[in-house]
Design a protein around this motif. Sequence first.
Motif, PDB file in Angstrom:
ATOM      1  N   UNK A 140       2.020  13.103  -0.155  1.00  0.00           N
ATOM      2  CA  UNK A 140       1.934  12.135   0.934  1.00  0.00           C
ATOM      3  C   UNK A 140       3.193  11.284   0.900  1.00  0.00           C
ATOM      4  N   UNK A 141       3.861  11.156   2.041  1.00  0.00           N
ATOM      5  CA  UNK A 141       5.089  10.369   2.142  1.00  0.00           C
ATOM      6  C   UNK A 141       4.934   9.376   3.283  1.00  0.00           C
ATOM      7  N   UNK A 142       5.218   8.113   2.990  1.00  0.00           N
ATOM      8  CA  UNK A 142       5.200   7.049   4.016  1.00  0.00           C
ATOM      9  C   UNK A 142       6.609   6.460   4.113  1.00  0.00           C
ATOM     10  N   UNK A 184       6.761   4.898   0.139  1.00  0.00           N
ATOM     11  CA  UNK A 184       6.026   5.417  -1.024  1.00  0.00           C
ATOM     12  C   UNK A 184       5.843   6.912  -0.859  1.00  0.00           C
ATOM     13  N   UNK A 185       5.875   7.634  -1.964  1.00  0.00           N
ATOM     14  CA  UNK A 185       5.552   9.064  -1.984  1.00  0.00           C
ATOM     15  C   UNK A 185       4.703   9.314  -3.220  1.00  0.00           C
ATOM     16  N   UNK A 186       3.631  10.075  -3.044  1.00  0.00           N
ATOM     17  CA  UNK A 186       2.725  10.315  -4.167  1.00  0.00           C
ATOM     18  C   UNK A 186       1.955  11.614  -3.942  1.00  0.00           C
ATOM     19  N   UNK A 241      -5.344   4.401  -2.817  1.00  0.00           N
ATOM     20  CA  UNK A 241      -4.164   5.128  -2.362  1.00  0.00           C
ATOM     21  C   UNK A 241      -3.708   4.576  -1.015  1.00  0.00           C
ATOM     22  N   UNK A 242      -2.374   4.501  -0.831  1.00  0.00           N
ATOM     23  CA  UNK A 242      -1.798   3.765   0.291  1.00  0.00           C
ATOM     24  C   UNK A 242      -2.232   4.287   1.655  1.00  0.00           C
ATOM     25  N   UNK A 243      -2.157   5.591   1.865  1.00  0.00           N
ATOM     26  CA  UNK A 243      -2.508   6.108   3.185  1.00  0.00           C
ATOM     27  C   UNK A 243      -3.986   5.888   3.469  1.00  0.00           C
ATOM     28  N   UNK A 244      -4.817   5.979   2.430  1.00  0.00           N
ATOM     29  CA  UNK A 244      -6.243   5.721   2.614  1.00  0.00           C
ATOM     30  C   UNK A 244      -6.475   4.255   2.957  1.00  0.00           C
TER      31      UNK A 244
END
Length: 702
Positions: A71-73, A191-193, A379-382
């Motif tokens: 996941x990349x933001x 952020x990327x994770x 988690x950021x996207x969540x």
Amino acid sequence: MKTNRRNAVTFIISIVGLVSTLITARATLGQTRTAILQGQVVQATVLKLRSVRPKPLHTTITPKVRADVLVVKFREGTRVRERLGLLEADLTNISPVEEQLLQRANLPRQRLFEDLAQINTVVAPNSKRFVKRLFVRTEAELDAEKREGENRSGEELADLNLYHRIFIADANPRETEQLLDQLNALDSVEIAYPQPISQPAQADAAPTTPDFSGSQGYLLSAAGPTSTTNGIDAAFARLFPGGRGAGVKIIDIEQGWNLTHEDLPPVFFQGGPNRGDSGPWNHGTAVLGELAAAENGYGITGIAPQSRIGVSSAVDRTCILGICWWSDDFENAVNRATAQLGFGDIMVIEQHALGPDSGLAVDSNCNPDQFEFVAMEFWDSYFDAIKNATSRGIIVVEAAGNGRMDLDSSVYNGKFNRSVRDSGAILVGGGTSGGRAPKCWTNFGSRVDLQGWGENVMTLGATGDSPSHPAIKVNGNDYNQWYTTAFSGTSSATPIVAGAAADLQGFRKARGLGPFTSVEMRNFLRSTGVAQAADSRQIGPLPNLRAAINAHQPKRTLKVTFLNIKVVDNVFAGPQSLAFNFSVNSSSASTGTMSFPQGVAVNLPANFTLTAQEILSDGITVFVSTNLRSVISFNPKTGAITSVWSRPVHVLRSFPQGMDFSGGSPVLGGGYRQFTDRSTDASGYFEVTYRVSEVWYPVFAQ
């Protein structure tokens, strides 16, 4: 019980001939910033800044996460989009707000383009690394949703169009680590994770179907001095209109459901694939049963049987150039549900995932398979998907998870600290069915708001089937007639809280009261709930619908008589034709259009009066609005509109419950207090003079 609802109320001022949504809910008046609306530069309300957490210097791929799905933001304002398998950023006609966001991130445009070129060399259709936008709804829909959410909440929200997923064929964990570190080293990447691996948050543990509702102890009276039960008192809520969840929509977020079960109503929405294996089916069916099983005389009855239920799947199957991945799709499950729900509706999150290493030892006697699992919003996207939903007034009820973790621990880097960031969701822990004590496996901490039964829950499906708690298979292998007495975990606890919220929301709607937001609902259920058993691990109280409903009993009936209005406009000279709107709690009225000379008090028609009952501890709130003309600035050379200032003038005063309005009059019912309130617009104002008195209902002797 104090709530912030009345004090948080803001109002949309109608703008003649222009868009009416420039001014937004729950914002502080008098603060402005530059924004873009339909191609025009607009001064809008200052928003609370969005929290951005530091990026890791190194990411380690463990069995807890996916090595093949990242996941990349990207940074806010970058306008990064996926186009034909590559990443682009179109910064032509960039808005002043987006320019400010780039400056805040210290990100020159040239550096952004260099970063994207670097990413496109290692992520491209011919490299077995494929990039795809994460949220599948259209860019325009997500943009509109972001504007609405910011308007309602007064907070900056993430641009969900900036989230992307990278799929890696034949992934090697060490190479994935290297790629993640390269991405996080770029200034344009927020952020990327690696994508976490999520699970339903459940702890281990044609003949006529009997009525099993007598085994649903969670529906019974709340614990008290004379009560031997430990329920949420849904039975009491059913004595009132709306108390069965009428008028409320609920969408469940997980992986599968048996939607043909004999005791379930039809769903109003189904999004994403329905996993067909028995685990997800039984789990999702159990959740829906707790929430909305039909009130039909057989099987069980849901907590909110008159609510409308829907489902949104948290998994997806992605195929690119013949290569396919099953992957978690939690973000889209939440975002799809957000699009289907309205203000005051409810979203239930039934997933949790493995969090970071805690440094603690596994307890082999306490749900070891889900040790260190935490709530999805970690988690950021969540988090951003959930925040997007709550900002639009949707109540999100989220399982805290079954990992036995203290969410206040420093290993979570403040992500469960409300002073750092707050998704607005209600986090639910798992308590004992008999005494509200934390179960050994439940997550806990200051972020956990409320609890539900984490064991012994009677519902639909065969979840928890074991020799000690065998499923009730009314018709053998016909899974449409399966029931269980052993649903458990924060999975069983979460729909208990969500069902209580639906009943209370339905009750409020039936009384003509405004629906609660997610934060308001969590505060109210906490303040009226039954406290947890003494324990250092906080999981919050158990909802008590009797106490919550009793807190809504009216205190007094008050009469507000509006006398006159004076308009002073420092921008436009001369009289103005205006219509004024008045409201006192749920009562409202409007004047016809009248002429108001500058600085002269104009008397309103005689007996222009509203009556309202005091509700909760807030008493009454008096609000007056009008369509005072907007200030429009033009470019003197081109004639184009350069700004629109909607002038959010209003009069708002809240009177606490029990305030004395007698005015010292010795005559019963003859006193009043008179007030003159002024709006706060620096470029003009209006004043309203009105009286407040108590309405008496004398009882005459027979």
